[in-house]
Design an enzyme around this catalytic site. Sequence first.
Site, short mmCIF file in Angstrom:
data_model
loop_
_atom_site.label_atom_id
_atom_site.label_comp_id
_atom_site.label_asym_id
_atom_site.label_seq_id
_atom_site.Cartn_x
_atom_site.Cartn_y
_atom_site.Cartn_z
CG HIS A 1 -1.97 2.17 -3.01
ND1 HIS A 1 -2.42 1.17 -2.78
CD2 HIS A 1 -0.55 2.00 -2.76
CE1 HIS A 1 -1.88 0.07 -2.22
NE2 HIS A 1 -0.70 0.68 -2.01
CB SER B 1 0.84 -2.03 -2.11
OG SER B 1 0.78 -1.54 -0.70
N GLY B 2 -0.40 -4.38 -4.03
CA GLY B 2 -0.58 -4.79 -5.51
C GLY B 2 -0.43 -6.18 -6.01
N GLY C 1 5.08 -2.64 0.68
CA GLY C 1 5.87 -3.36 0.09
C GLY C 1 5.00 -4.53 -0.79
CG ASP D 1 -5.70 0.60 -4.11
OD1 ASP D 1 -5.09 0.77 -5.14
OD2 ASP D 1 -5.29 0.40 -3.01
#
Length: 831
Positions: free
Chosen positions: A635, A782-783, A780, A688
């Site tokens: 995402h 994320s990932g 922030g 994801d």
Amino acid sequence: MDPMDAGMRYTPKSSDRDWDQAVTFLPATDSAKLEKKKGPGRVGAILGVVVFACVLALITGLLVWHFHFRKDQKTLKMYNGYMHITSQEFQAAYENPNSTEFQTLAKQVVTQLRDIYSKTPALSKYYVDSTVQAFSQGSVVAYYLSEFHVPASQEAAVDSAISSLENLKYQRSLQSGSLMFDRVVASAVDPRMLRKRSKFSANTQPNRPILVESPDFPNFPYPSNTLVQWQLKTEPGNVIQLDFQTFYLENECKNDFVKVYDSLAAIESRIMAEKCGYYSPNDPLGFISSGNIMLVTLVTNEEGNYPGFRAMATQVARGSQGMSCGGTLKGNSGTFTSPNYPKYYPPNTRCEWTIEVRQLLFNAVSAFMMSVGQPGLCQNDYVQVNEEKLCGSVSANKLVTSSSNEMKVVFYSDGSLVDRGFNATFSSFEPTNPCPDKFLCNNKRCVSHDLRCDGWNDCGDSSDEKGCKCDSSMISCRNGMCKPMFWKCDGIDDCGDRTDEMNCASCKAGELACGNGKCILEKQKCDGRDDCGDKSDEVDCGPKTVCTASNYKCKNGECITKQNPECDGEKDCTDGSDEDCGDCGLKAFKFSRVVGGQDAVVGEWPWQVSLHIKNSIHVCGASIISEHWLVTAAHCVQDDAKVRLSQPGSWEAYLGLHDQKQLEVAQKRYLKRVIPHPNYNEYTFDNDIALMELEQPVTFTDTIRPICLPSASYDFPAGTTVWITGWGATREGGSGAKVLQKAQVRIINSTVCDSLMDGQITSRMTCAGVLSGGVDACQGDSGGPLSSSNGERMFLAGVVSWGDGCARRNKPGIYSTVPKFRAWIKEMTGV
């Protein structure tokens, strides 16, 4: 979650020889000649007996020497100490070892020491010589090194005799050719400091700060096999404040270390601390002397050299702000700390505070202690509040109350081994209510009434969870506690008496109970399929010849049924491929905001990456898995109206970053490819995960390393403790963190999580968090990585994906389950 809007011996072989002696008799016709030969034969026999007796005596002597005298071969013993001379006034010339005054007084000290040792039988037989190393004020203190050659059997006796010198009464009247002194103190020199080459450095500049650096810092690592000493002095009436700006040594103190002494010689009874490893600026390392002298010692071995350290030594007036302590504290509330807090307090310190509040109110002190003495004994360093002594590591919000409106607090430290001290607050309270508007725990901590009987040990002694009446939404434990229903049958003993793990499955005859409570047929166990859903039916199944999804496959094709065998320090595959892990998941340093988290230490999470939109701000996290590849969330790389985030040209990656305001210290890389998972669902966040190929390979350092990728069979069961890291928002709707944050959470049962998240959890998602709230990933983050420890190595358990808000109660964070994508990652990257 959406991207932020802004934000390593040789024994020679024996060469014994067997000698054969032959006697040859030649033919003779003269019998008399033959008879003559008999005389020498008897003589030879006699000589043989004599030789034999000599050899026997020699062997006996060697054996006696070996088993008696050799065991008492003498060894070198060195003792550092000081002598307090009262018959001399300190002279400036005593600062210079080459001055006549220094050498004259030094000879007198050596003579005096020889006289002292000669009167002690345990020392006189073995004493060799002494050397004076330095003098300091008060009146004159002589620091010396004494050498003894001691039989191994007598080392303990000599050590004891040296220690007893301090308790002897010394001359107090001046005699001709002697010194008047009132104290002699000595202790054995650390053996590690005798095997090194010595290099000495002295600094006597009291009027300005002194720079103390390890040799060759910062351009080169410190040298091998070195002893470096810095003697630091200031003017009388002042103390020395030593603050390390950089400290980076080998992790094992048995190899390389720094010792700080409250002395001018390495006297172990005056040591303040021994340090090694890494200390970041966020964890300040600083010391303060009790007088106007200090010794800093660096010792290194033959290998493993590191950058070293830099420190500033400053002269500070005794009693100046931050160094003073004690006094009267008035008012209804206030704060006080040990000297030099949060850095290390000085030795030989006593502080006394008197706290006074209004007549009708009582006192309460809430103290946070850090390793002040040994818990339970409190004989060395301690804090005494009225009659109660506190030492060791005391929990935050330790409450000590008084029965009057006055309280006395005493802080005491002895002459060695200091620590960080304490930070305390005091407040007044009504006698009948020591915790206004809060619940009083048995350990005298105060917690919110809302935390009473909520299933969580908020007090620290579980007193807030005792005597509770559980409602229908809670598990009623047999020990009287209540626990949240979502912990039932998750394989973790949350009650403490296993109440929550009982009656989890009511299986029929011929059926098997899974770890998650599900019932399956017994014949389904070890059939190569995950029939339970939690793989518990495929555990402890013995060797297999056919690999299934739940088995670890070795490079030679062998299948391992052991759960998570890779990189666990044990060789499970016959070809050893399960331990062929390289440097992944290893941290270079030894360690001691994600919502509810805390600042990470530099280099603590070397696989953490900060992804920036080119020439802009941080928006997502990622993880290093090789020199060329990163893993992040799909995402994060979806195009939006302004930026084509699916294109590599839109990104720049910062590796080895700690502070978002110090981008220049990180390795910056551009991207060559961005590969989101082909089945990513932007509505459900299923699949994801995405891969990023770097335009140029990254150079691995102590702060830049890859995390280990788990195999497809790797299992992270419910209850496993994991870490989340990132620069995301520190609260829901808040701004991003400047410094990398870390927080500890645990993996939550998928069935429970699916119920909490309204049926939105797929088999490719992992739930983790603290269901009481307060700790979570946020925008922030994320990932970024969900990191899990397997011994010394860390594995990438998940990728930060989504959640219902941030850090909400009963709303865990959702992560893409990396083992589910292992084959795809291998296919795309070769890693």
